[in-house]
Design a protein around this motif. Structure first.
Motif, PDB file in Angstrom:
ATOM      1  N   HIS A 127       0.835  -1.196   0.000  1.00 16.55           N
ATOM      2  CA  HIS A 127       0.000   0.000   0.000  1.00 16.55           C
ATOM      3  C   HIS A 127       0.875   1.255   0.000  1.00 16.55           C
ATOM      4  CE1 HIS A 127      -3.374  -2.621   0.878  1.00 16.55           C
ATOM      5  NE2 HIS A 127      -2.710  -3.112   1.910  1.00 16.55           N
ATOM      6  N   TRP A 128       0.348   2.313  -0.557  1.00 16.58           N
ATOM      7  CA  TRP A 128       1.043   3.612  -0.530  1.00 16.58           C
ATOM      8  C   TRP A 128       1.270   4.055   0.911  1.00 16.58           C
ATOM      9  CZ3 TRP A 128       3.732   6.362  -3.855  1.00 16.58           C
ATOM     10  CH2 TRP A 128       3.977   7.716  -3.596  1.00 16.58           C
ATOM     11  N   SER A 129       0.316   3.788   1.775  1.00 19.06           N
ATOM     12  CA  SER A 129       0.449   4.187   3.182  1.00 19.06           C
ATOM     13  C   SER A 129       1.633   3.490   3.846  1.00 19.06           C
ATOM     14  CB  SER A 129      -0.841   3.885   3.956  1.00 19.06           C
ATOM     15  OG  SER A 129      -1.132   2.496   3.916  1.00 19.06           O
ATOM     16  N   HIS A 133       4.746   5.364   5.602  1.00 16.38           N
ATOM     17  CA  HIS A 133       5.195   4.989   6.945  1.00 16.38           C
ATOM     18  C   HIS A 133       6.702   4.752   6.959  1.00 16.38           C
ATOM     19  CE1 HIS A 133       5.134   3.180  10.924  1.00 16.38           C
ATOM     20  NE2 HIS A 133       5.788   2.136  10.433  1.00 16.38           N
TER      21      HIS A 133
END
Length: 289
Positions: A127-129, A133
């Protein structure tokens, strides 16, 4: 027994490379940084360079990398002494002293170790998240270190985080093929590739497939948003030399992002030129006040 434990943790050899600040993609401790704080910047860079060399060393297993990085962080936090004569371990002692002298939190160094441990344990991103992070630990502490070193306010942290994250992502895009081929590490979100009917193996081809190109453009759209936030940074920085440094890096990040849109990082390593640097410096001069 303790000597055996130390030998296990640190290994027989210092794995630091000869890579220096001039080899980096963006300015590190450039002439714009005031001489009074350059030694602190050099100490921070040396610590980060050594940790990076540890995690990228092909002779170390993932467990050995994590153990050695953890030991380096323990030295930084004063929980351990490094072996005598080991420049890699003593870089953390030097940085600890520098951070304490300037009243800066040890986390600006410790967070980097967290990111390098992620690199040792994680080679793919879903994920991009997850990538954001990772950048929170791998990149953002660098900007905060420089700003706190110059006694800048917390108001600068948000735009600085955006700039550092953007820099980290475009650096990943520059090295996308080499990172996968040499380190088996890929920072491109895998579902984005799957949505375009391409796979991670397509990042090793001679040139980008149309689907890969669309994924890169999607990543750069997010970088553009980060760069918009980062553009606020120079006006918020009070120290004139640091303000110019920030402005130059903002301009360089935008120029590299533009190059990545028009050049193929699979077919070639997209890099900034000396002319890009001169143009960035010229643009930054508006902040010389």
């Amino acid at each position: 027994m303790q000597e055996q434990e130390e030998a296990r943790l640190w290994g027989a050899h210092d794995v630091s490379s000869s890579k220096g600040m001039k080899d980096e993609n963006f300015p590190v401790g450039s002439f714009l940084i005031a001489p009074r704080v350059r030694p602190a910047v050099h100490a921070y860079y040396r610590f980060a360079r050594i940790a990076d060399d540890m995690v990228d060393n092909a002779q170390l297993s993932a467990t050995q990398k994590v153990d050695r990085l953890t030991a380096l962080r323990d030295v930084l936090y004063g929980r351990r002494r490094p072996p005598a004569g080991r420049a890699d371990g003593w870089s953390a002692v030097v940085l600890r002293t520098v951070l304490q002298e300037h009243g800066l939190p040890l986390e600006v160094g410790g967070d980097l170790i967290t990111a390098f441990i992620m690199d040792a344990e994680k080679a793919r991103y879903e994920h991009w998240s997850e990538l954001l992070h990772y950048c929170r630990y791998s990149a953002n502490p660098v900007g905060r270190f420089l700003l706190m070193l110059h006694k800048e306010s917390e108001e600068t942290f948000g735009p600085s985080d955006a700039l550092c994250t953007a820099l980290q992502i475009v650096n990943h895009m520059q090295d996308v093929k080499g990172d996968l081929k040499t380190l088996n590490r890929c920072y491109v979100p895998l579902p984005w590739l799957a949505a375009e009917n391409v796979g991670i193996e397509d990042l090793l081809l001679a040139r980008s497939k149309p689907g890969v190109r669309r994924v890169f453009d999607q990543m750069l759209a997010h970088v553009d948003a980060l760069n918009e936030e980062a553009a606020r940074l120079p006006a918020l920085v009070k120290d004139r030399r640091m303000r110019l440094e920030a402005a130059v890096i903002v301009a360089l990040c935008r120029r590299l992002s533009a190059r990545l849109r028009h050049q193929d990082p699979i077919a070639e390593r997209v890099a900034l030129t000396k002319l890009d640097g001169l143009r960035a410096l010229s643009w930054a001069m508006r902040y010389i006040r």
